[in-house]
Scaffold this motif. Structure first.
Motif, PDB file in Angstrom:
ATOM      1  N   ASP A 232      59.601 -38.956  49.669  1.00 22.64           N
ATOM      2  CA  ASP A 232      59.740 -39.745  48.436  1.00 22.64           C
ATOM      3  C   ASP A 232      61.159 -39.538  47.907  1.00 22.64           C
ATOM      4  N   LEU A 233      62.059 -40.456  48.270  1.00 23.76           N
ATOM      5  CA  LEU A 233      63.469 -40.260  47.933  1.00 23.76           C
ATOM      6  C   LEU A 233      63.693 -40.270  46.422  1.00 23.76           C
ATOM      7  N   ASP A 234      63.120 -41.232  45.735  1.00 21.14           N
ATOM      8  CA  ASP A 234      63.344 -41.327  44.288  1.00 21.14           C
ATOM      9  C   ASP A 234      62.861 -40.068  43.573  1.00 21.14           C
ATOM     10  N   GLY A 235      61.677 -39.593  43.960  1.00 19.09           N
ATOM     11  CA  GLY A 235      61.133 -38.382  43.357  1.00 19.09           C
ATOM     12  C   GLY A 235      62.022 -37.180  43.638  1.00 19.09           C
ATOM     13  N   ALA A 236      62.511 -37.106  44.871  1.00 20.38           N
ATOM     14  CA  ALA A 236      63.377 -35.988  45.264  1.00 20.38           C
ATOM     15  C   ALA A 236      64.674 -35.997  44.460  1.00 20.38           C
ATOM     16  N   LEU A 237      65.269 -37.186  44.315  1.00 18.47           N
ATOM     17  CA  LEU A 237      66.541 -37.275  43.594  1.00 18.47           C
ATOM     18  C   LEU A 237      66.357 -36.930  42.118  1.00 18.47           C
ATOM     19  N   ALA A 238      65.231 -37.338  41.549  1.00 17.80           N
ATOM     20  CA  ALA A 238      64.956 -37.012  40.137  1.00 17.80           C
ATOM     21  C   ALA A 238      64.847 -35.496  39.954  1.00 17.80           C
ATOM     22  N   LYS A 239      64.212 -34.842  40.923  1.00 18.26           N
ATOM     23  CA  LYS A 239      64.064 -33.385  40.851  1.00 18.26           C
ATOM     24  C   LYS A 239      65.423 -32.696  41.017  1.00 18.26           C
ATOM     25  N   LEU A 240      66.231 -33.178  41.964  1.00 15.69           N
ATOM     26  CA  LEU A 240      67.544 -32.573  42.198  1.00 15.69           C
ATOM     27  C   LEU A 240      68.462 -32.754  40.991  1.00 15.69           C
ATOM     28  N   ALA A 241      68.306 -33.872  40.293  1.00 12.83           N
ATOM     29  CA  ALA A 241      69.181 -34.162  39.142  1.00 12.83           C
ATOM     30  C   ALA A 241      69.038 -33.093  38.057  1.00 12.83           C
ATOM     31  N   GLN A 242      67.911 -32.380  38.041  1.00 14.26           N
ATOM     32  CA  GLN A 242      67.690 -31.336  37.032  1.00 14.26           C
ATOM     33  C   GLN A 242      68.446 -30.049  37.352  1.00 14.26           C
ATOM     34  N   ASP A 243      68.930 -29.933  38.593  1.00 15.74           N
ATOM     35  CA  ASP A 243      69.589 -28.700  39.030  1.00 15.74           C
ATOM     36  C   ASP A 243      70.971 -28.565  38.394  1.00 15.74           C
ATOM     37  N   SER A 244      71.480 -27.332  38.357  1.00 14.96           N
ATOM     38  CA  SER A 244      72.814 -27.101  37.771  1.00 14.96           C
ATOM     39  C   SER A 244      73.900 -27.830  38.562  1.00 14.96           C
ATOM     40  N   GLU A 245      73.659 -28.032  39.858  1.00 15.42           N
ATOM     41  CA  GLU A 245      74.611 -28.792  40.685  1.00 15.42           C
ATOM     42  C   GLU A 245      74.083 -30.206  40.922  1.00 15.42           C
ATOM     43  N   GLY A 246      73.319 -30.682  39.965  1.00 15.87           N
ATOM     44  CA  GLY A 246      72.537 -31.904  40.148  1.00 15.87           C
ATOM     45  C   GLY A 246      73.259 -33.082  40.757  1.00 15.87           C
ATOM     46  N   GLU A 247      74.403 -33.469  40.156  1.00 17.25           N
ATOM     47  CA  GLU A 247      75.059 -34.694  40.613  1.00 17.25           C
ATOM     48  C   GLU A 247      75.457 -34.602  42.088  1.00 17.25           C
ATOM     49  N   GLU A 248      76.000 -33.445  42.449  1.00 15.30           N
ATOM     50  CA  GLU A 248      76.418 -33.274  43.835  1.00 15.30           C
ATOM     51  C   GLU A 248      75.226 -33.257  44.778  1.00 15.30           C
ATOM     52  N   LEU A 249      74.175 -32.541  44.419  1.00 15.98           N
ATOM     53  CA  LEU A 249      73.002 -32.460  45.300  1.00 15.98           C
ATOM     54  C   LEU A 249      72.339 -33.820  45.472  1.00 15.98           C
ATOM     55  N   VAL A 250      72.284 -34.606  44.402  1.00 15.32           N
ATOM     56  CA  VAL A 250      71.709 -35.958  44.486  1.00 15.32           C
ATOM     57  C   VAL A 250      72.466 -36.777  45.529  1.00 15.32           C
TER      58      VAL A 250
END
Length: 374
Positions: A232-250
């Motif tokens: 689930d790409l959208d779900g994964a990206l939403a979860k990654l966006a919460q991380d301190s390195e969010g933008e890069e990880l997304v």
């Protein structure tokens, strides 16, 4: 043991049709072996001594067998030395290894895999070790990872050792299963044009390591073994966006997940004989490498735009990035015009003059002498 006088193997470089940086994420890649390669000859030498000779280098490199330890050998000779080390033999005899390669260096066409695979094949024959092509892939990869210290993901060695003429190699980098997929360009009136940007690879190693770290962190945050497992790409990206390195990880994760999907899409089209239709996936792959994975440089971006403007069905950078080559799928009769467009575009920006050549899938590594000469 009775050794024959010598054994020679040829192993090709490779171009990756699509699937960039997916290999170390347990994902999918679609490389092809190319006509440029490395010829290696291994012959017995004085006891306890190893000698490495390259037609491309002025000086031979000599060392004693005990010196065959990771990071004790530097420069080009570390690759063939690493292969002999990776064979894991208790008592390595004295050997001379002679290599001659026409794979362009620094172009991202895997000159190193051509070198390690050709030496592995020749040493296997000379020493009668009986290793399978699969086992030789492992030896060549171990040489680069464990001896040279290069963090390659294994695609290059698979392509060099197992490539087939007329096919791209669909590789699942988790299982290491491979399947040849038909890629007969001649029959379709098509050509795969490779354009070496000649851009210097700056900071490539550090940036490669940083991308790998980001991907591993993203998988960790998502609780999956590798980004290959994201469904689930959208779900994964939403979860990654919460991380301190969010933008890069997304961005990094989005490239890997969509790139894996592009590889399987291209395979489905090729299986159906719809070769021209893979073009948009190649171009989308480039945009993803440029915008999300951030591994392209102006020299390659300009070439991609020029080739598309000249009528290419699709174009993308191939290889690890920060320089190297661009590939374009073009009609055979437009090769010259596309090449001129690429050269003109580079000149207009004051970039180095690119070198272009047409390639099609070549045979993988094979013996050049003896009963199993290919």
């Amino acid at each position: 043991m009775g050794m024959r006088e010598s054994a020679s193997w040829l192993a090709p470089g490779r171009v990756n049709l699509i699937g960039e940086h997916t290999d170390y994420n347990d994902g999918f890649v679609l490389p092809l072996a190319i006509e440029f390669g490395c010829r290696a000859t291994v012959s017995p030498g004085p006891a306890g001594r190893l000698r490495f000779v390259s037609a491309q280098e002025n000086d031979a490199v000599e060392l004693r067998v005990p010196a065959l330890q990771p990071e004790r050998v530097t420069g080009w000779a570390a690759y063939p030395a690493g292969v002999l080390w990776a064979l894991g033999l208790e008592d390595l005899p004295g050997l001379t290894v002679t290599v001659d390669s026409d794979v362009p260096l620094g172009a991202g066409l895997s000159s190193s895999a051509a070198l390690t695979c050709s030496v592995a094949g020749a040493a296997n024959d000379l020493l009668e070790l009986g290793l399978s092509p699969r086992e030789l892939v492992t030896v060549a990869r171990k040489a680069e990872n464990g001896f040279v210290g290069a963090p390659t993901g294994g695609m290059d060695q698979l392509a060099s050792m197992l490539g087939e003429a007329g096919s791209v190699l669909f590789c699942d980098m988790r299982s290491l299963d491979v399947r040849p997929v038909p890629f007969d360009l001649d029959a379709e009136g098509l050509a795969l044009l490779v354009v070496d940007s000649k851009a210097p690879h700056q900071h490539a190693d550090g940036e490669y390591a940083a991308r790998r770290r980001s991907c591993e962190r993203a998988a960790h945050v998502l609780g999956v073994p590798a980004l290959r497992d994201v469904t689930d790409l959208d779900g994964a990206l939403a979860k990654l966006a919460q991380d301190s390195e969010g933008e890069e990880l997304v961005k990094r994760a989005r490239h890997i997940v969509t790139e894996n999907a592009r590889v399987t899409d291209v395979v489905a089209l090729l299986d159906a004989g719809r070769v021209r239709e893979i073009g948009p996936a190649l171009t989308a792959s480039h945009a993803s490498m440029r915008d999300d994975f951030e591994i392209t440089v102006p020299e390659v971006d300009v070439l991609v735009e020029a080739l598309l403007s000249a009528g290419a069905y699709g174009a993308r950078m191939t290889g690890g990035g920060f320089g190297g080559c661009v590939i374009a799928l073009v009609d055979k009769d437009t090769v010259d015009a596309a090449t001129r467009a690429a050269v003109a575009a580079a000149a207009s920006r004051g970039f180095a003059e690119p070198r272009a050549f047409v390639t099609s899938p070549a045979a993988g590594a094979h013996a050049l002498d003896g009963p199993d000469a290919g």
